[in-house]
Design an enzyme around this catalytic site. Sequence first.
Site, mmCIF file in Angstrom:
data_model
loop_
_atom_site.group_PDB
_atom_site.id
_atom_site.type_symbol
_atom_site.label_atom_id
_atom_site.label_comp_id
_atom_site.label_asym_id
_atom_site.label_seq_id
_atom_site.Cartn_x
_atom_site.Cartn_y
_atom_site.Cartn_z
ATOM 1 N N PRO A 87 0.842 -1.195 0.000
ATOM 2 C CA PRO A 87 0.000 0.000 0.000
ATOM 3 C C PRO A 87 0.885 1.257 0.000
ATOM 4 O O PRO A 87 1.929 1.279 0.645
ATOM 5 C CB PRO A 87 -0.804 -0.106 1.294
ATOM 6 C CG PRO A 87 -0.122 -1.128 2.135
ATOM 7 C CD PRO A 87 0.701 -1.986 1.229
ATOM 8 N N VAL A 88 0.459 2.250 -0.766
ATOM 9 C CA VAL A 88 1.282 3.464 -0.942
ATOM 10 C C VAL A 88 1.085 4.416 0.237
ATOM 11 O O VAL A 88 -0.022 4.564 0.752
ATOM 12 C CB VAL A 88 0.891 4.160 -2.269
ATOM 13 C CG1 VAL A 88 1.612 5.495 -2.425
ATOM 14 C CG2 VAL A 88 1.216 3.254 -3.442
ATOM 15 N N GLY A 89 2.171 5.044 0.673
ATOM 16 C CA GLY A 89 2.095 6.112 1.680
ATOM 17 C C GLY A 89 1.575 5.648 3.022
ATOM 18 O O GLY A 89 0.896 6.402 3.716
ATOM 19 N N GLY A 91 3.682 3.843 5.364
ATOM 20 C CA GLY A 91 4.769 3.520 6.287
ATOM 21 C C GLY A 91 5.458 2.187 6.043
ATOM 22 O O GLY A 91 6.254 1.747 6.866
ATOM 23 N N GLY A 93 7.373 1.563 3.353
ATOM 24 C CA GLY A 93 8.532 1.736 2.468
ATOM 25 C C GLY A 93 8.223 1.491 1.002
ATOM 26 O O GLY A 93 9.083 1.014 0.244
ATOM 27 N N SER A 94 6.995 1.841 0.576
ATOM 28 C CA SER A 94 6.622 1.574 -0.824
ATOM 29 C C SER A 94 7.457 2.396 -1.802
ATOM 30 O O SER A 94 7.841 1.900 -2.863
ATOM 31 C CB SER A 94 5.128 1.840 -1.045
ATOM 32 O OG SER A 94 4.840 3.192 -0.800
ATOM 33 N N ALA A 96 10.543 3.484 -1.407
ATOM 34 C CA ALA A 96 11.912 2.932 -1.469
ATOM 35 C C ALA A 96 11.932 1.664 -2.306
ATOM 36 O O ALA A 96 12.839 1.460 -3.131
ATOM 37 C CB ALA A 96 12.419 2.644 -0.061
ATOM 38 N N ALA A 97 10.926 0.787 -2.117
ATOM 39 C CA ALA A 97 10.888 -0.465 -2.884
ATOM 40 C C ALA A 97 10.754 -0.167 -4.380
ATOM 41 O O ALA A 97 11.421 -0.799 -5.211
ATOM 42 C CB ALA A 97 9.721 -1.337 -2.397
ATOM 43 N N ASP A 138 15.173 3.056 4.597
ATOM 44 C CA ASP A 138 14.217 2.330 3.754
ATOM 45 C C ASP A 138 14.894 1.768 2.511
ATOM 46 O O ASP A 138 14.687 0.601 2.148
ATOM 47 C CB ASP A 138 13.071 3.256 3.324
ATOM 48 C CG ASP A 138 12.132 3.590 4.465
ATOM 49 O OD1 ASP A 138 12.518 3.373 5.634
ATOM 50 O OD2 ASP A 138 11.020 4.068 4.194
HETATM 51 C C1 MEV Z 1 9.615 6.641 9.209
HETATM 52 O O1 MEV Z 1 9.428 5.442 8.435
HETATM 53 C C2 MEV Z 1 10.568 6.404 10.335
HETATM 54 C C3 MEV Z 1 10.925 7.654 11.147
HETATM 55 O O2 MEV Z 1 11.801 7.218 12.188
HETATM 56 C C4 MEV Z 1 11.596 8.708 10.305
HETATM 57 C C5 MEV Z 1 12.981 8.328 9.811
HETATM 58 O O3 MEV Z 1 13.663 7.491 10.409
HETATM 59 O O4 MEV Z 1 13.410 8.956 8.833
HETATM 60 C C6 MEV Z 1 9.694 8.247 11.787
#
Ligand code: MEV
Length: 301
Positions: A87-89, A91, A93-94, A96-97, A138
């Site tokens: 899923p996009v946006g 958390g 890491g979409s 980066a992948a 990421d």
């Molecule tokens: C975001 O995926 C993780 C955070 O720790 C930010 C970061 O490390 O850049 C909130």
Amino acid sequence: MITSSAPGKIYLFGEHAVVYGENAICCAIELRTHVQAEFNDHIEINSVLGRSGLNFEKHPYVSAAIERMKEFAPVDGVKININSELPVGSGLGSSAALTVSTIQALNHLFHCGLSLEQIADLGYNVEWDVQGNASPTDTYVSTMGGVFMLPSRRKLELNDCGIVIGDTKKNSSTKKLVTNVAELKNRFPEIVTSILSTIGKITYCGEYSVCNGDYESIGKLMNINQGLLDSIGVGSLELSQLIYSARSKGAYGAKLTGAGGGGCMIALADASKTVDVSDAIKSAGGVPITTNITDKGVVVE
Ligand code: MEV
């Protein structure tokens, strides 16, 4: 034609604290983004968002990756097809992948000979080009695969644990949440610094439990970590609903992953409990995805 794929990631412990140099543990997961690349007479990018040429609004990460790859090869005519399980946006890491997978596909199509380290670095640069800020984590974890202690990048082993992700379907801005934590830290420096340092200590204990495959302790530490993330304002009602429902169905532990605010939570559960945990997340209004940790980083398929 070249097809490559790269994994997304979760934080077992330590998000936000890692911004201040504390330890974190980040794991690649089996959900992947697949990129096909073939020679073409012009640049064409296809995804669920539609078709475009080099377009920094519709396809910013692929467009920026193509621009960066021009340092190594004449990337003027290429057709890219994107297909993602992430899923996009939210958390996981979409971006980066997608970035890392695109770089690897072009690397092979144009015989650039880039190493994995170079791909991770280039991926980080692409994320900077698009976002104006980025953490190297990421793109590194997506490139290498596996479980990493940060910031040292020491590789850890963690096998056979069921991960159930719960997507709140509520987008959040990493930049805004990181800024909010910084503001809270400026206002209450002693309190917030000690919370972040305690998160670092949780990660440190967590490393021991990970190395021993002690899932029960990992789960308990995840729950403590979640309490502290809530205390610095990066939780949300939606995340808490999914987290508590997962715990009530026997997950070892559950917490948000990534920046928080919305996005996704993760539950660590025994294989015999993943269906119950997944159902509970669904009943609480989330979209469950059962996955696992993977050692497989970016690959040509
Ligand atoms: C975001 O995926 C993780 C955070 O720790 C930010 C970061 O490390 O850049 C909130």
